[in-house]
Design a protein around this motif. Structure first.
Motif, PDB file in Angstrom:
ATOM      1  N   VAL A  38       0.878  -1.296  -0.024  1.00 46.21           N
ATOM      2  CA  VAL A  38       0.080  -0.093  -0.048  1.00 46.21           C
ATOM      3  C   VAL A  38       0.818   1.205  -0.065  1.00 46.21           C
ATOM      4  O   VAL A  38       1.758   1.447   0.817  1.00 46.21           O
ATOM      5  CB  VAL A  38      -0.994  -0.082   1.136  1.00 46.21           C
ATOM      6  N   VAL A  39       0.466   2.222  -0.997  1.00 48.82           N
ATOM      7  CA  VAL A  39       1.493   3.323  -1.152  1.00 48.82           C
ATOM      8  C   VAL A  39       0.657   4.401  -0.561  1.00 48.82           C
ATOM      9  O   VAL A  39       1.296   5.237   0.372  1.00 48.82           O
ATOM     10  CB  VAL A  39       1.954   3.581  -2.561  1.00 48.82           C
ATOM     11  N   ASN A  40      -0.733   4.560  -0.677  1.00 47.98           N
ATOM     12  CA  ASN A  40      -1.315   5.614  -0.121  1.00 47.98           C
ATOM     13  C   ASN A  40      -3.002   5.213   0.112  1.00 47.98           C
ATOM     14  O   ASN A  40      -3.310   4.143  -0.631  1.00 47.98           O
ATOM     15  CB  ASN A  40      -1.677   6.591  -1.076  1.00 47.98           C
ATOM     16  N   GLN A  41      -3.580   5.978   0.888  1.00 46.49           N
ATOM     17  CA  GLN A  41      -4.914   5.673   1.279  1.00 46.49           C
ATOM     18  C   GLN A  41      -5.726   6.733   0.572  1.00 46.49           C
ATOM     19  O   GLN A  41      -5.222   8.048   0.450  1.00 46.49           O
ATOM     20  CB  GLN A  41      -5.235   5.862   2.673  1.00 46.49           C
ATOM     21  N   ARG A  42      -6.867   6.426  -0.064  1.00 43.76           N
ATOM     22  CA  ARG A  42      -7.555   7.616  -0.735  1.00 43.76           C
ATOM     23  C   ARG A  42      -8.992   7.724  -0.102  1.00 43.76           C
ATOM     24  O   ARG A  42      -9.670   6.828   0.168  1.00 43.76           O
ATOM     25  CB  ARG A  42      -7.823   6.961  -2.286  1.00 43.76           C
ATOM     26  N   TYR A  43      -9.367   8.993  -0.327  1.00 41.43           N
ATOM     27  CA  TYR A  43     -10.439   9.545   0.533  1.00 41.43           C
ATOM     28  C   TYR A  43     -11.180  10.400  -0.297  1.00 41.43           C
ATOM     29  O   TYR A  43     -10.544  11.197  -1.114  1.00 41.43           O
ATOM     30  CB  TYR A  43     -10.203   9.875   1.600  1.00 41.43           C
ATOM     31  N   THR A  53     -16.370  14.730  -6.883  1.00 43.14           N
ATOM     32  CA  THR A  53     -15.768  14.523  -5.582  1.00 43.14           C
ATOM     33  C   THR A  53     -13.984  14.744  -5.997  1.00 43.14           C
ATOM     34  O   THR A  53     -13.518  14.491  -6.899  1.00 43.14           O
ATOM     35  CB  THR A  53     -15.820  12.961  -5.780  1.00 43.14           C
ATOM     36  N   ILE A  54     -13.466  15.235  -4.802  1.00 44.67           N
ATOM     37  CA  ILE A  54     -11.993  15.551  -4.663  1.00 44.67           C
ATOM     38  C   ILE A  54     -11.433  14.302  -4.098  1.00 44.67           C
ATOM     39  O   ILE A  54     -11.914  13.917  -2.968  1.00 44.67           O
ATOM     40  CB  ILE A  54     -11.815  16.893  -3.811  1.00 44.67           C
ATOM     41  N   VAL A  55     -10.336  13.558  -4.611  1.00 43.29           N
ATOM     42  CA  VAL A  55      -9.771  12.511  -4.333  1.00 43.29           C
ATOM     43  C   VAL A  55      -8.736  12.946  -3.502  1.00 43.29           C
ATOM     44  O   VAL A  55      -7.560  13.896  -3.974  1.00 43.29           O
ATOM     45  CB  VAL A  55      -9.523  11.571  -5.048  1.00 43.29           C
ATOM     46  N   ILE A  56      -8.447  12.596  -2.189  1.00 47.68           N
ATOM     47  CA  ILE A  56      -7.264  12.950  -1.439  1.00 47.68           C
ATOM     48  C   ILE A  56      -6.459  11.934  -1.018  1.00 47.68           C
ATOM     49  O   ILE A  56      -6.982  10.742  -0.687  1.00 47.68           O
ATOM     50  CB  ILE A  56      -7.832  13.539  -0.115  1.00 47.68           C
ATOM     51  N   TYR A  57      -5.192  11.937  -1.297  1.00 52.63           N
ATOM     52  CA  TYR A  57      -4.340  10.905  -0.874  1.00 52.63           C
ATOM     53  C   TYR A  57      -3.591  11.015   0.232  1.00 52.63           C
ATOM     54  O   TYR A  57      -3.090  12.241   0.518  1.00 52.63           O
ATOM     55  CB  TYR A  57      -3.141  10.781  -1.774  1.00 52.63           C
ATOM     56  N   LEU A  58      -3.838  10.110   1.304  1.00 59.68           N
ATOM     57  CA  LEU A  58      -3.110  10.275   2.817  1.00 59.68           C
ATOM     58  C   LEU A  58      -2.081   9.266   2.786  1.00 59.68           C
ATOM     59  O   LEU A  58      -2.083   8.312   1.901  1.00 59.68           O
ATOM     60  CB  LEU A  58      -4.112   9.920   3.683  1.00 59.68           C
ATOM     61  N   PRO A  59      -1.036   9.225   3.686  1.00 54.31           N
ATOM     62  CA  PRO A  59      -0.119   8.243   3.815  1.00 54.31           C
ATOM     63  C   PRO A  59      -0.778   6.722   3.849  1.00 54.31           C
ATOM     64  O   PRO A  59      -1.657   6.731   4.426  1.00 54.31           O
ATOM     65  CB  PRO A  59       0.768   8.692   5.011  1.00 54.31           C
ATOM     66  N   ALA A  60      -0.280   5.739   3.648  1.00 58.27           N
ATOM     67  CA  ALA A  60      -0.279   4.530   3.861  1.00 58.27           C
ATOM     68  C   ALA A  60      -0.738   3.977   4.793  1.00 58.27           C
ATOM     69  O   ALA A  60      -1.694   3.351   5.310  1.00 58.27           O
ATOM     70  CB  ALA A  60       0.630   3.614   3.302  1.00 58.27           C
ATOM     71  N   ASP A  61      -0.161   4.575   6.149  1.00 63.57           N
ATOM     72  CA  ASP A  61      -0.740   4.162   7.430  1.00 63.57           C
ATOM     73  C   ASP A  61      -1.640   4.943   8.275  1.00 63.57           C
ATOM     74  O   ASP A  61      -2.132   4.827   9.275  1.00 63.57           O
ATOM     75  CB  ASP A  61       0.487   3.906   8.397  1.00 63.57           C
ATOM     76  N   LYS A  62      -1.984   5.858   7.555  1.00 61.27           N
ATOM     77  CA  LYS A  62      -2.950   7.126   8.041  1.00 61.27           C
ATOM     78  C   LYS A  62      -4.440   6.482   7.479  1.00 61.27           C
ATOM     79  O   LYS A  62      -4.876   6.494   6.398  1.00 61.27           O
ATOM     80  CB  LYS A  62      -2.721   8.195   7.306  1.00 61.27           C
ATOM     81  N   LYS A  63      -5.185   6.171   8.487  1.00 60.86           N
ATOM     82  CA  LYS A  63      -6.666   5.939   8.134  1.00 60.86           C
ATOM     83  C   LYS A  63      -7.601   6.742   8.932  1.00 60.86           C
ATOM     84  O   LYS A  63      -7.431   6.857  10.394  1.00 60.86           O
ATOM     85  CB  LYS A  63      -7.019   4.446   8.692  1.00 60.86           C
ATOM     86  N   VAL A  64      -8.627   7.255   8.412  1.00 62.46           N
ATOM     87  CA  VAL A  64      -9.668   8.269   9.038  1.00 62.46           C
ATOM     88  C   VAL A  64     -10.990   7.745   8.778  1.00 62.46           C
ATOM     89  O   VAL A  64     -11.124   7.136   7.611  1.00 62.46           O
ATOM     90  CB  VAL A  64      -9.375   9.604   8.710  1.00 62.46           C
TER      91      VAL A  64
END
Length: 121
Positions: A38-43, A53-64
């Protein structure tokens, strides 16, 4: 500045009010031993200033996780842009990265007490 460098954003001017829509998956790549990494989480977020929709990329270990339509803001957002050429045109792709997505704290107005203080005579 090179075109490939990330550009910092003013969240309020660029996106207006942002509302949380949900997790949109993970960006992965094939690592060593053909394992998926996993490289990034997408929200997904909705924006009052942008369409769709705006897609935001967070670090792989960051889950919200927030309730649907919770007003949120971005921590340290940057934008990355790159172009792809086709036969007779060019498409510019943008990706928005952030360190975190946090809920907006509403300014709470202290309620005035209805009880009047008694004065000592």
């Amino acid at each position: 500045m090179k075109f490939t460098e990330k550009v910092k954003l003013d969240v309020k001017k660029t996106f207006g009010t942002l509302e949380f829509l949900g997790h949109d998956g993970e960006k992965t790549k094939t690592g060593e031993d053909n394992q998926s990494v996993v490289v990034n989480q997408r929200y997904g977020l909705s924006s009052s200033a942008q369409e769709g929709t705006i897609v935001i990329y967070l670090p792989a270990d960051k889950k919200v996780e927030f309730d649907y339509d919770t007003e949120v803001t971005l921590v340290n957002p940057t934008i990355n842009a790159f172009a792809t050429a086709t036969y007779n045109s060019m498409d510019v792709i943008t990706q928005v990265f952030a360190d975190d997505i946090v809920a907006v704290q509403k300014n709470s107005i202290p309620q005035q007490s209805n009880n009047k203080s008694k004065e000592a005579n």
